[in-house]
Design a protein around this motif. Structure first.
Motif, mmCIF file in Angstrom:
data_model
loop_
_atom_site.group_PDB
_atom_site.id
_atom_site.type_symbol
_atom_site.label_atom_id
_atom_site.label_comp_id
_atom_site.label_asym_id
_atom_site.label_seq_id
_atom_site.Cartn_x
_atom_site.Cartn_y
_atom_site.Cartn_z
ATOM 1 N N LYS A 192 71.843 1.592 55.718
ATOM 2 C CA LYS A 192 70.862 0.919 56.315
ATOM 3 C C LYS A 192 70.282 1.741 57.499
ATOM 4 N N LEU A 193 69.342 2.538 57.156
ATOM 5 C CA LEU A 193 68.967 3.947 57.854
ATOM 6 C C LEU A 193 68.126 3.564 58.869
ATOM 7 N N ASP A 194 68.261 4.441 60.015
ATOM 8 C CA ASP A 194 67.485 4.122 61.192
ATOM 9 C C ASP A 194 66.490 5.455 61.264
ATOM 10 N N GLY A 195 65.247 5.350 61.136
ATOM 11 C CA GLY A 195 64.477 6.130 61.336
ATOM 12 C C GLY A 195 63.877 7.191 60.181
ATOM 13 N N SER A 196 64.769 6.615 59.064
ATOM 14 C CA SER A 196 64.368 7.532 57.915
ATOM 15 C C SER A 196 64.163 6.015 56.546
ATOM 16 N N ILE A 197 63.445 6.771 55.754
ATOM 17 C CA ILE A 197 63.508 5.907 54.780
ATOM 18 C C ILE A 197 63.449 6.618 53.104
ATOM 19 N N PHE A 198 64.733 6.127 52.541
ATOM 20 C CA PHE A 198 64.883 6.622 51.288
ATOM 21 C C PHE A 198 63.977 6.192 50.162
ATOM 22 N N VAL A 199 63.240 6.854 49.614
ATOM 23 C CA VAL A 199 61.957 6.484 48.670
ATOM 24 C C VAL A 199 62.808 6.399 47.257
ATOM 25 N N GLY A 200 63.359 7.408 46.715
ATOM 26 C CA GLY A 200 63.790 7.588 45.372
ATOM 27 C C GLY A 200 64.440 8.629 44.892
ATOM 28 N N THR A 201 64.102 8.969 43.666
ATOM 29 C CA THR A 201 64.896 10.410 43.245
ATOM 30 C C THR A 201 63.796 10.963 42.073
ATOM 31 N N VAL A 215 60.088 10.100 41.685
ATOM 32 C CA VAL A 215 59.161 10.898 42.352
ATOM 33 C C VAL A 215 58.966 12.321 41.821
ATOM 34 N N GLY A 216 57.734 12.912 41.855
ATOM 35 C CA GLY A 216 57.518 14.161 41.192
ATOM 36 C C GLY A 216 56.098 14.332 40.605
ATOM 37 N N THR A 217 55.284 15.415 40.780
ATOM 38 C CA THR A 217 54.130 15.828 40.272
ATOM 39 C C THR A 217 54.181 17.014 39.299
ATOM 40 N N MET A 218 54.025 18.006 40.119
ATOM 41 C CA MET A 218 53.819 19.304 39.211
ATOM 42 C C MET A 218 54.851 20.475 39.799
ATOM 43 N N ALA A 219 55.193 21.235 38.977
ATOM 44 C CA ALA A 219 55.910 22.592 39.370
ATOM 45 C C ALA A 219 55.247 23.898 39.051
ATOM 46 N N HIS A 220 55.829 24.840 39.536
ATOM 47 C CA HIS A 220 55.215 26.272 39.217
ATOM 48 C C HIS A 220 54.474 26.593 38.032
ATOM 49 N N GLU A 221 55.360 26.082 36.792
ATOM 50 C CA GLU A 221 55.133 26.418 35.527
ATOM 51 C C GLU A 221 53.592 25.923 35.147
ATOM 52 N N TRP A 222 53.070 24.827 35.609
ATOM 53 C CA TRP A 222 51.991 24.381 35.657
ATOM 54 C C TRP A 222 50.890 25.348 36.032
ATOM 55 N N ILE A 223 51.002 25.919 37.273
ATOM 56 C CA ILE A 223 49.920 26.873 37.637
ATOM 57 C C ILE A 223 50.095 28.109 36.732
ATOM 58 N N MET A 224 51.120 28.525 36.710
ATOM 59 C CA MET A 224 51.340 29.750 35.794
ATOM 60 C C MET A 224 50.681 29.649 34.496
ATOM 61 N N CYS A 225 51.100 28.647 33.405
ATOM 62 C CA CYS A 225 50.736 28.872 32.451
ATOM 63 C C CYS A 225 49.434 28.544 32.198
ATOM 64 N N VAL A 226 49.006 27.411 33.088
ATOM 65 C CA VAL A 226 47.350 27.233 32.889
ATOM 66 C C VAL A 226 46.584 28.461 33.256
ATOM 67 N N GLY A 227 46.874 28.965 34.382
ATOM 68 C CA GLY A 227 46.051 30.193 34.985
ATOM 69 C C GLY A 227 46.298 31.329 34.226
ATOM 70 N N GLN A 228 47.446 31.508 33.616
ATOM 71 C CA GLN A 228 47.883 32.948 33.194
ATOM 72 C C GLN A 228 48.004 33.106 31.752
#
Length: 401
Positions: A192-201, A215-228
Motif C-alpha cells: 500500500k504505497l503512499d505517493g507512488s504507483i507500482f505499474v508493472g514489470t 512495460v517497455g518499448t525500444m532499446a538502443h539496438e533498434w536505433i543502431m541497427c535501423v540507422g547503421q
C-alpha cells in the motif's frame, strides 16, 4: 541447478516490440552481439562457464505454448502475423559461441539473424547473473540480505518517505535470481504505497504470472541497427530512420522514444513536430537526468506542445531516493515515470554484476552508440566510433535547424 529460464516469455517486453518491427521490416538483417563484464574484480570459473552453457542449451530447447501466445496476442499492438511467427520460433544454440577467452573468464558472442539474436540478450544476461551468484557465494545468505533490503526499501514507499509517482521494475537482465525478481514484483504489487504507483514489470513472464502490466518499448539496438545497418545511410540520421520505421509499424501506439543512442542533441534534430506529437514520451538512459528533462520540456514547448501531455521516463541507474528527487523536480511540468532495475532486483550485501550484451555489428558492418556520457558504448572498431562521431559533429555544426 534447476533451469533458470523456464519460458520464452521470460524476457523484457521491448524485445517483442522490436521483434515485431524487425519481423515486418528487417527479416534478413544479421547481427553480432558481444558480452562484456565491466567488473574488473570478477572471475568466472570453468565450472560456472560450463553451467552457463548448460543453462543456455536448456533455454534453446524452449518453445512458446498456446497460452503464452494468447497472452501476447492480447497486447493491443501485437499483430497476428507476429504471433504466428513466434508459434514456429525457438532459440538456436548454434548461434552462440561461449568460451573463456576474456579477462573475466567468460566470453559469449551470438551471430545470426537479428530476429534471433535480439531475443538472446536478456535471457543470457539473466542466466549469467544467477549462475554467478549461486556459485560464487552462499546464495541463501545473499537471498536473505536481498529480502531484508527489499522490505526496508518498500517501507520507504509505504510510509511516504519517498514519493516517486508511477514506476516499473526493469531488473530482469541483472536480477539476483528468478525467485528474487518474482518476490520483488509480488511485494511491490501488494504494498500500500503512499505517493507512488507500482505499474508493472518489463519481464513479460512475471507480468503474466502476477497479473501486472508488462512495460517497455525500444532499446538502443533498434536505433543502431535501423540507422547503421544499411550501409547507404548516414549514421548521423539513425534516429530519423528508426523513428520513421517505428511509426510505420505502430502509428501512435507503443511510443516511448529512446533519446541517447547518438546523443540527445542529435536526436532532437529529428524529433520534430510530427514525431514529438506521435510519440507519447521519451526515455532517459544516460547523462544528468535534470538537465535532460529540462531540455526535453524546452523542446516540447518550442514546438507548441504542452509538456504536461508527454511522459519523461527515467531509467538510468535509479534508486528510490534519486527517483524521489527527480519526481519532486518534474512533477507538474510533465508526466513522470521510472524504470528501476538493479536496485529492486539485485540489491544484496555484495555488489551486483555490471554486465552487458551489446550489438557490435549489423549486416557485417560495425555499429556503435555514442550516448550522453562516456563509457556506455561498446564497439570493437575504434575507427568506426571515430567515423560516427565525425558524422554527428558535422551534422550538428553544419546542418541548418
Amino acid at each position: 541447478m534447476k533451469n533458470i529460464i523456464e519460458s520464452l516469455l521470460e524476457t523484457d517486453l521491448y524485445k517483442f516490440s522490436m521483434g515485431q518491427a524487425i519481423y515486418h521490416n528487417f527479416p534478413d538483417y544479421t547481427t553480432t552481439w558481444s558480452f562484456k563484464c565491466r567488473n574488473t574484480d570478477v572471475k568466472f570459473t570453468p565450472e560456472m562457464v560450463e553451467e552457463i552453457k548448460r543453462q543456455i542449451y536448456a533455454y534453446c530447447d524452449l518453445n512458446f505454448d498456446e497460452d503464452e501466445l494468447a497472452y501476447l496476442a492480447g497486447i493491443k499492438w501485437i499483430k497476428k502475423s507476429y504471433v504466428d511467427f513466434l508459434r514456429l520460433w525457438h532459440p538456436r544454440y548454434e548461434d552462440f559461441t561461449i568460451g573463456t577467452d576474456a579477462p573475466c573468464g567468460l566470453s559469449i558472442e551470438t551471430n545470426g539473424t537479428w530476429l534471433n539474436t535480439s531475443m538472446y540478450e536478456i535471457p543470457t544476461l539473466a542466466i549469467v547473473n544467477e549462475v554467478y551468484f549461486r556459485m560464487a557465494y552462499d546464495y541463501d545468505e545473499l537471498f536473505s540480505s536481498f529480502e531484508e533490503k527489499l522490505d526496508e526499501k518498500i517501507s520507504m514507499l509505504t510510509s511516504g518517505t519517498y514519493k516517486i509517482g508511477a514506476f516499473s521494475e526493469f531488473g530482469l537482465r541483472r536480477r539476483l535470481s528468478a525467485e528474487a525478481q518474482e518476490l520483488a514484483v509480488m511485494k511491490l504489487k501488494n504494498a500500500k504505497l503512499d505517493g507512488s504507483i507500482f505499474v508493472g514489470t518489463s519481464n513479460v513472464y512475471l507480468a503474466k504470472l502476477l497479473n501486472v502490466t508488462p512495460v517497455g518499448t525500444m532499446a538502443h539496438e533498434w536505433i543502431m541497427c535501423v540507422g547503421q545497418g544499411n550501409h547507404k545511410h548516414n549514421p548521423a540520421y539513425s534516429n530519423w530512420y528508426a523513428l520513421d520505421y517505428w511509426v510505420k509499424e505502430y502509428g501512435i501506439l507503443n511510443g516511448t522514444a529512446l533519446t541517447d543512442a547518438i546523443t540527445t542533441d542529435c536526436f532532437l534534430r529529428d524529433f520534430q513536430l510530427t514525431y514529438s506529437t506521435l510519440f507519447s514520451g521519451v526515455r532517459h538512459d544516460s547523462g544528468d537526468p535534470f538537465e535532460w528533462g529540462e531540455k526535453m520540456i524546452k523542446h516540447y514547448e518550442s514546438l507548441g506542445i504542452d509538456p504536461k501531455t508527454k511522459t519523461l521516463l527515467f531509467s538510468d541507474s535509479l534508486d528510490f531516493k534519486r527517483a524521489n528527487d527527480i519526481f519532486a523536480h518534474f512533477n507538474g511540468k510533465a508526466k513522470v515515470a521510472f524504470g528501476i532495475g538493479t536496485y529492486i532486483a539485485n540489491d544484496t550485501k555484495v555488489p551486483p554484476l555490471n554486465i552487458v550484451m551489446k550489438t557490435t555489428a549489423c549486416n557485417g558492418q560495425d555499429v556503435a552508440k555514442i550516448s550522453d556520457v562516456e563509457g556506455k558504448g561498446m564497439c570493437k572498431n575504434p575507427a568506426y566510433v571515430d567515423y560516427l562521431q565525425r558524422c554527428i559533429d558535422w551534422r550538428m555544426e553544419n546542418e541548418a535547424i
